[in-house]
Motif scaffolding. Structure first.
Motif, PDB file in Angstrom:
ATOM      1  N   GLU A 181       0.805  -1.216   0.000  1.00  0.00           N
ATOM      2  CA  GLU A 181       0.000   0.000   0.000  1.00  0.00           C
ATOM      3  C   GLU A 181       0.840   1.268   0.000  1.00  0.00           C
ATOM      4  O   GLU A 181       0.380   2.329  -0.457  1.00  0.00           O
ATOM      5  CB  GLU A 181      -0.941   0.014   1.203  1.00  0.00           C
ATOM      6  N   ASN A 182       2.072   1.205   0.483  1.00  0.00           N
ATOM      7  CA  ASN A 182       2.855   2.411   0.695  1.00  0.00           C
ATOM      8  C   ASN A 182       4.170   2.478  -0.064  1.00  0.00           C
ATOM      9  O   ASN A 182       4.713   3.575  -0.236  1.00  0.00           O
ATOM     10  CB  ASN A 182       3.161   2.569   2.188  1.00  0.00           C
ATOM     11  N   CYS A 183       4.676   1.342  -0.484  1.00  0.00           N
ATOM     12  CA  CYS A 183       6.047   1.322  -0.998  1.00  0.00           C
ATOM     13  C   CYS A 183       6.169   0.922  -2.457  1.00  0.00           C
ATOM     14  O   CYS A 183       7.209   1.179  -3.078  1.00  0.00           O
ATOM     15  CB  CYS A 183       6.907   0.392  -0.150  1.00  0.00           C
ATOM     16  N   VAL A 184       5.167   0.293  -3.028  1.00  0.00           N
ATOM     17  CA  VAL A 184       5.206  -0.096  -4.437  1.00  0.00           C
ATOM     18  C   VAL A 184       4.453   0.960  -5.236  1.00  0.00           C
ATOM     19  O   VAL A 184       3.267   1.182  -5.014  1.00  0.00           O
ATOM     20  CB  VAL A 184       4.587  -1.485  -4.659  1.00  0.00           C
ATOM     21  N   LYS A 185       5.152   1.612  -6.168  1.00  0.00           N
ATOM     22  CA  LYS A 185       4.537   2.709  -6.927  1.00  0.00           C
ATOM     23  C   LYS A 185       4.648   2.435  -8.427  1.00  0.00           C
ATOM     24  O   LYS A 185       5.603   1.809  -8.902  1.00  0.00           O
ATOM     25  CB  LYS A 185       5.215   4.028  -6.578  1.00  0.00           C
ATOM     26  N   GLU A 186       3.670   2.934  -9.150  1.00  0.00           N
ATOM     27  CA  GLU A 186       3.692   2.802 -10.610  1.00  0.00           C
ATOM     28  C   GLU A 186       4.347   4.055 -11.179  1.00  0.00           C
ATOM     29  O   GLU A 186       3.805   5.160 -11.084  1.00  0.00           O
ATOM     30  CB  GLU A 186       2.285   2.628 -11.168  1.00  0.00           C
ATOM     31  N   LYS A 187       5.521   3.901 -11.783  1.00  0.00           N
ATOM     32  CA  LYS A 187       6.272   5.040 -12.308  1.00  0.00           C
ATOM     33  C   LYS A 187       5.814   5.423 -13.703  1.00  0.00           C
ATOM     34  O   LYS A 187       5.894   6.581 -14.113  1.00  0.00           O
ATOM     35  CB  LYS A 187       7.769   4.720 -12.344  1.00  0.00           C
ATOM     36  N   ALA A 188       5.384   4.438 -14.444  1.00  0.00           N
ATOM     37  CA  ALA A 188       4.886   4.655 -15.799  1.00  0.00           C
ATOM     38  C   ALA A 188       3.980   3.479 -16.118  1.00  0.00           C
ATOM     39  O   ALA A 188       3.852   2.543 -15.313  1.00  0.00           O
ATOM     40  CB  ALA A 188       6.044   4.750 -16.784  1.00  0.00           C
ATOM     41  N   ASP A 189       3.371   3.508 -17.268  1.00  0.00           N
ATOM     42  CA  ASP A 189       2.442   2.448 -17.625  1.00  0.00           C
ATOM     43  C   ASP A 189       3.152   1.088 -17.620  1.00  0.00           C
ATOM     44  O   ASP A 189       4.056   0.842 -18.412  1.00  0.00           O
ATOM     45  CB  ASP A 189       1.866   2.726 -19.014  1.00  0.00           C
ATOM     46  N   GLY A 190       2.748   0.219 -16.674  1.00  0.00           N
ATOM     47  CA  GLY A 190       3.323  -1.119 -16.599  1.00  0.00           C
ATOM     48  C   GLY A 190       4.667  -1.200 -15.914  1.00  0.00           C
ATOM     49  O   GLY A 190       5.278  -2.265 -15.882  1.00  0.00           O
ATOM     50  N   VAL A 191       5.148  -0.079 -15.332  1.00  0.00           N
ATOM     51  CA  VAL A 191       6.439  -0.072 -14.651  1.00  0.00           C
ATOM     52  C   VAL A 191       6.202   0.205 -13.171  1.00  0.00           C
ATOM     53  O   VAL A 191       5.776   1.291 -12.790  1.00  0.00           O
ATOM     54  CB  VAL A 191       7.390   0.998 -15.235  1.00  0.00           C
TER      55      VAL A 191
END
Length: 455
Positions: A181-191
């Motif tokens: 919930e706090n540490c995994v982020k989507e930087k770009a589409d599919g990344v």
């Protein structure tokens, strides 16, 4: 009843299910609190349409981009592998499975899951991109587990490893949830990526158990054997009431006298050291009738035994050091179970003839109305109970469940016990650990870990 049961190597048996507990928001995950460490982020460079900077290093061991992030998924291509201990307990394995489920919900794809098994004479690959869950043989896991202490969980990026660790099974589940919930982020589409500076250790929290079980109206469970308490023999073989005072389990056994409707039962209490499983003391024969439940009152240093049938308003106080009777008391109500809460300085009692309950003060006077039990378990066989500062627990038989209420008398959840057809007899809750004693090989004590039910 509070706990101090031994933690199997860095609380191995207690490292079980996954995480959340948003105590504070940490800067490395988008908030504050905890501890910060790690490498500095790289310089900014142009990126291509994938969202990964052109100067990123992409190898078999993972992707580290110019922002200093660890890439978990690169356009649906999994980079990391989830690793659990080769001898992980069922709850710890469940935490790894839960992590993968949450990853799929967030990214659309799963990661691979493997164990930490190594062929003899080989060493772990430090460059391999791994998410380590719970206790593993990786040095990164061992280091973080040594740091966290009691009542905490932690998530850390350490080289090409992402480490998820916790002091017990409930906290491990919280740690997994927190990470996603706090540490995994989507930087770009599919990344999807994690900050390579991630280093979060939670504050020591309140009751993680209470926080968790308020989130669903029904839980499954895993039940791991803690110890087996042998019956004292000479016909005194049937387990009934029991409790845990943080250092010792007290288990009562009876020799049932049906001709007198249990008025002449023979009862004995076995005192067992939790840390070693060693029998400390066995009482002489005691006149405690059915002896359906036991609680420990630390303020007077007494065990309080509920007689139940046929003297349903009688409780007897026992010296825990000698296991001898000090006095008996008549209550203004008929009861089948009881537990004492030191913080509130009162007893909770289960009322005979059903599953309703009410409260008594320290001198056994009624101080509350009668709270109605849930109809969900109507007709189940009543057994023992336990309470904490926040919650009240009753263990029942037929379908073998634990019903949980708050102190306002409202049902919180029902925990289904995975103990098969054997009969649960009594329950103790110490800290965030639930112990249920069942009629098997004398009395078999299980540690119960609630688990979210799969859809």
């Amino acid at each position: 009843m509070k706990k101090e049961y031994p933690r199997r190597a860095i609380r191995l048996s207690a490292l079980v299910l996954a995480l959340m507990l948003m105590l504070t928001v940490f800067s490395a995950c988008g908030g504050s609190g905890g501890e910060t460490a790690g490498t500095a982020s790289g310089s900014t460079t142009p990126s291509d349409s994938s969202g990964i900077p052109e100067s990123s290093s992409e190898t078999d061991s993972g992707v580290i981009d110019a922002d200093g992030d660890l890439i978990i998924f690169n356009r649906d291509k999994p980079v990391f592998t989830i690793v659990r201990g080769d001898r992980a307990s069922d709850p710890e394995t469940a935490a790894a499975v839960l992590l993968n489920k949450l990853i799929k919900e967030k990214t659309g794809e799963r990661l691979g899951i493997t164990t930490d098994y190594m062929n003899p004479g080989t060493e772990p690959d430090l460059q391999k991109a791994e998410i380590l869950v719970g206790t593993t043989n990786r040095a990164e896991s061992e280091k973080l587990n040594e740091e966290i202490g009691d009542r905490r969980f932690a998530v850390r990026a350490d080289g090409n490893k992402i480490v998820i660790a916790a002091a017990d099974s409930i906290l491990l589940t919280e740690a997994v949830t927190y990470f996603m919930e706090n540490c995994v982020k989507e930087k770009a589409d599919g990344v999807f990526a994690v900050d390579r500076k991630l280093n979060y250790i939670s504050e020591a929290g309140g009751s993680v158990l209470a926080d968790m079980i308020k989130k669903a109206d029904t839980f499954a469970s895993s039940c791991d054997i803690v110890m087996t308490i042998p019956a004292p023999g000479n016909g005194v073989t049937v387990p009934q009431g029991g409790c845990f005072d943080g250092k010792h389990f007290y288990q009562l056994f009876i020799k049932k006298d049906t001709q007198t409707n249990e008025a002449e039962n023979v009862d004995r209490i076995v005192k067992v050291e939790a840390a070693t499983g060693k029998i400390v003391l066995v009482s002489d024969d005691l006149p405690l009738n059915h002896g359906n439940d036991i609680t420990y009152n630390p303020k007077i240093n007494k065990l309080v035994v509920v007689h139940n049938n046929p003297n349903r308003s009688t409780v007897t106080l026992i010296d825990p050091d000698t296991l001898t009777v000090t006095e008996s008391r008549k209550l203004p109500v008929t009861i089948y179970c009881m537990d004492y809460n030191p913080q509130r300085d009162c007893y909770v009692v289960g009322i005979s003839g059903g599953q309703d309950f009410r409260y008594l003060d320290a001198d056994f006077n009624v101080i509350s109305k009668q709270y109605a039990a849930t109809p969900r378990t109507k007709g189940y066989v009543t057994q023992g109970m336990a309470c904490t500062d926040e919650l009240i627990f009753f263990v029942l038989f037929r379908e073998s469940v634990i019903t949980v209420y708050d102190w306002d008398g409202k049902l919180v959840t029902v925990i289904e016990l995975s103990v098969g057809s054997i009969e649960p007899e009594n329950i103790s809750v110490y800290g965030d650990d639930i112990y249920v004693s069942c009629a098997k090989n004398g009395a078999t004590v299980y540690r119960v870990t609630p688990k979210y039910k799969s859809n």
